[in-house]
Design a protein around this motif. Structure first.
Motif, PDB file in Angstrom:
ATOM      1  N   ALA A  88       0.896  -1.393  -0.113  1.00  0.00           N
ATOM      2  CA  ALA A  88      -0.306   0.592   0.364  1.00  0.00           C
ATOM      3  C   ALA A  88       0.526   1.153   0.275  1.00  0.00           C
ATOM      4  CB  ALA A  88      -0.954   0.247   1.262  1.00  0.00           C
ATOM      5  N   ASP A  89       0.020   2.583  -0.144  1.00  0.00           N
ATOM      6  CA  ASP A  89       1.377   3.833  -0.722  1.00  0.00           C
ATOM      7  C   ASP A  89       0.373   4.128   0.060  1.00  0.00           C
ATOM      8  OD1 ASP A  89       2.650   5.464  -1.275  1.00  0.00           O
ATOM      9  OD2 ASP A  89       2.180   6.092  -3.714  1.00  0.00           O
ATOM     10  N   GLY A  90       0.791   4.465   1.365  1.00  0.00           N
ATOM     11  CA  GLY A  90      -0.015   4.936   2.245  1.00  0.00           C
ATOM     12  C   GLY A  90       1.216   5.309   3.230  1.00  0.00           C
ATOM     13  N   PRO A  91       0.408   5.854   4.181  1.00  0.00           N
ATOM     14  CA  PRO A  91       1.037   6.723   6.251  1.00  0.00           C
ATOM     15  C   PRO A  91       1.145   4.760   6.743  1.00  0.00           C
ATOM     16  CG  PRO A  91      -1.307   7.290   5.583  1.00  0.00           C
ATOM     17  CD  PRO A  91      -0.852   6.960   4.328  1.00  0.00           C
ATOM     18  N   VAL A  97      -4.295   1.100  10.935  1.00  0.00           N
ATOM     19  CA  VAL A  97      -5.968   0.832  10.959  1.00  0.00           C
ATOM     20  C   VAL A  97      -6.486   0.701   9.941  1.00  0.00           C
ATOM     21  CG1 VAL A  97      -6.841   2.247  12.718  1.00  0.00           C
ATOM     22  CG2 VAL A  97      -4.649   2.399  13.188  1.00  0.00           C
ATOM     23  N   ASN A  98      -6.747   1.661   9.001  1.00  0.00           N
ATOM     24  CA  ASN A  98      -7.551   1.567   8.197  1.00  0.00           C
ATOM     25  C   ASN A  98      -7.642   0.361   7.653  1.00  0.00           C
ATOM     26  OD1 ASN A  98      -8.429   3.868   8.716  1.00  0.00           O
ATOM     27  ND2 ASN A  98      -8.214   5.116   5.951  1.00  0.00           N
ATOM     28  N   ALA A  99      -6.498  -0.209   6.689  1.00  0.00           N
ATOM     29  CA  ALA A  99      -6.168  -1.529   6.812  1.00  0.00           C
ATOM     30  C   ALA A  99      -6.603  -3.119   7.670  1.00  0.00           C
ATOM     31  CB  ALA A  99      -4.549  -2.400   6.224  1.00  0.00           C
ATOM     32  N   GLN A 116      -7.934   0.904   0.966  1.00  0.00           N
ATOM     33  CA  GLN A 116      -8.785   1.568   2.412  1.00  0.00           C
ATOM     34  C   GLN A 116      -7.159   2.408   3.163  1.00  0.00           C
ATOM     35  OE1 GLN A 116     -11.748   2.769   3.975  1.00  0.00           O
ATOM     36  NE2 GLN A 116     -12.125   2.416   2.148  1.00  0.00           N
ATOM     37  N   ALA A 117      -6.258   1.193   3.393  1.00  0.00           N
ATOM     38  CA  ALA A 117      -4.949   1.788   3.401  1.00  0.00           C
ATOM     39  C   ALA A 117      -4.275   2.993   2.563  1.00  0.00           C
ATOM     40  CB  ALA A 117      -3.939   0.867   3.591  1.00  0.00           C
ATOM     41  N   GLU A 118      -4.742   3.107   2.121  1.00  0.00           N
ATOM     42  CA  GLU A 118      -3.672   4.948   0.687  1.00  0.00           C
ATOM     43  C   GLU A 118      -5.111   5.443   1.416  1.00  0.00           C
ATOM     44  OE1 GLU A 118      -3.156   3.033  -3.224  1.00  0.00           O
ATOM     45  OE2 GLU A 118      -1.645   1.825  -3.001  1.00  0.00           O
ATOM     46  N   ALA A 119      -5.879   5.180   1.321  1.00  0.00           N
ATOM     47  CA  ALA A 119      -7.421   6.593   2.284  1.00  0.00           C
ATOM     48  C   ALA A 119      -6.653   7.255   3.221  1.00  0.00           C
ATOM     49  CB  ALA A 119      -8.562   5.761   2.552  1.00  0.00           C
ATOM     50  N   ARG A 121      -4.009   8.485   3.788  1.00  0.00           N
ATOM     51  CA  ARG A 121      -3.252   9.548   3.169  1.00  0.00           C
ATOM     52  C   ARG A 121      -3.811  10.863   3.653  1.00  0.00           C
ATOM     53  NH1 ARG A 121      -1.190   6.751  -2.426  1.00  0.00           N
ATOM     54  NH2 ARG A 121      -3.708   7.417  -2.487  1.00  0.00           N
ATOM     55  N   ASP A 122      -5.593  11.134   3.479  1.00  0.00           N
ATOM     56  CA  ASP A 122      -6.414  12.458   2.992  1.00  0.00           C
ATOM     57  C   ASP A 122      -7.148  12.347   5.202  1.00  0.00           C
ATOM     58  OD1 ASP A 122      -5.929  12.582   0.453  1.00  0.00           O
ATOM     59  OD2 ASP A 122      -7.514  10.699   0.172  1.00  0.00           O
ATOM     60  N   ILE A 123      -6.072  11.483   5.547  1.00  0.00           N
ATOM     61  CA  ILE A 123      -7.108  11.942   7.367  1.00  0.00           C
ATOM     62  C   ILE A 123      -6.345  13.047   8.052  1.00  0.00           C
ATOM     63  CG2 ILE A 123      -7.182  11.187   9.580  1.00  0.00           C
ATOM     64  CD1 ILE A 123      -7.291   8.179   8.377  1.00  0.00           C
TER      65      ILE A 123
END
Length: 126
Positions: A88-91, A97-99, A116-119, A121-123
């Motif tokens: 995943a390309d995310g934090p 946590v999202n994943a 969801q993991a990559e989403a 980034r927008d939190i």
């Protein structure tokens, strides 16, 4: 169920991230992996491959990484492994946590958990 592997250059950081994510989804298999194998900072493809095997129950694994060389070593581990896995390309923390939460859904797929993991980034934090 989709498994999750958290790869950090620090084994302690990986374990801490997994501890937090597991609080949100205790039934999800989340494996920490990190360090250079000698107690130092780094990542090792063989260790990542072992974590993939441990986290997988046949539905695949999502991999979250902290820094650039962890991506390279995770790619090598995925190529060596028989486990279907994607990075995943995310934090790494928020993504884990999202994943983890997404993986608990009855219709969860590797792609939906990655999204969801990559989403994450927008939190917004503030």
């Amino acid at each position: 169920m989709i498994g999750i592997v958290v790869v950090s250059h620090s084994g302690q950081a990986a374990r801490g991230i997994v501890e937090i994510a597991a609080e949100m989804a205790e039934d999800v298999s989340i494996e920490p992996v990190g360090g250079d194998g000698d107690g130092g900072i780094g990542t090792v493809p063989d260790d990542i491959e072992e974590a993939l095997a441990a986290a997988d129950d046949g539905d695949g694994c999502l991999v979250l990484v902290d820094l650039g060389s962890a991506v390279m070593n995770a790619d090598v581990a995925i190529e060596m492994s028989d486990v279907e896995a994607v990075i995943a390309d995310g934090p790494v923390l928020e993504g884990a946590v999202n994943a983890a939460i997404a993986a608990t859904g009855p219709d969860a797929t590797l792609e939906s958990v990655r999204e969801q993991a990559e989403a994450a980034r927008d939190i917004d934090k503030l």
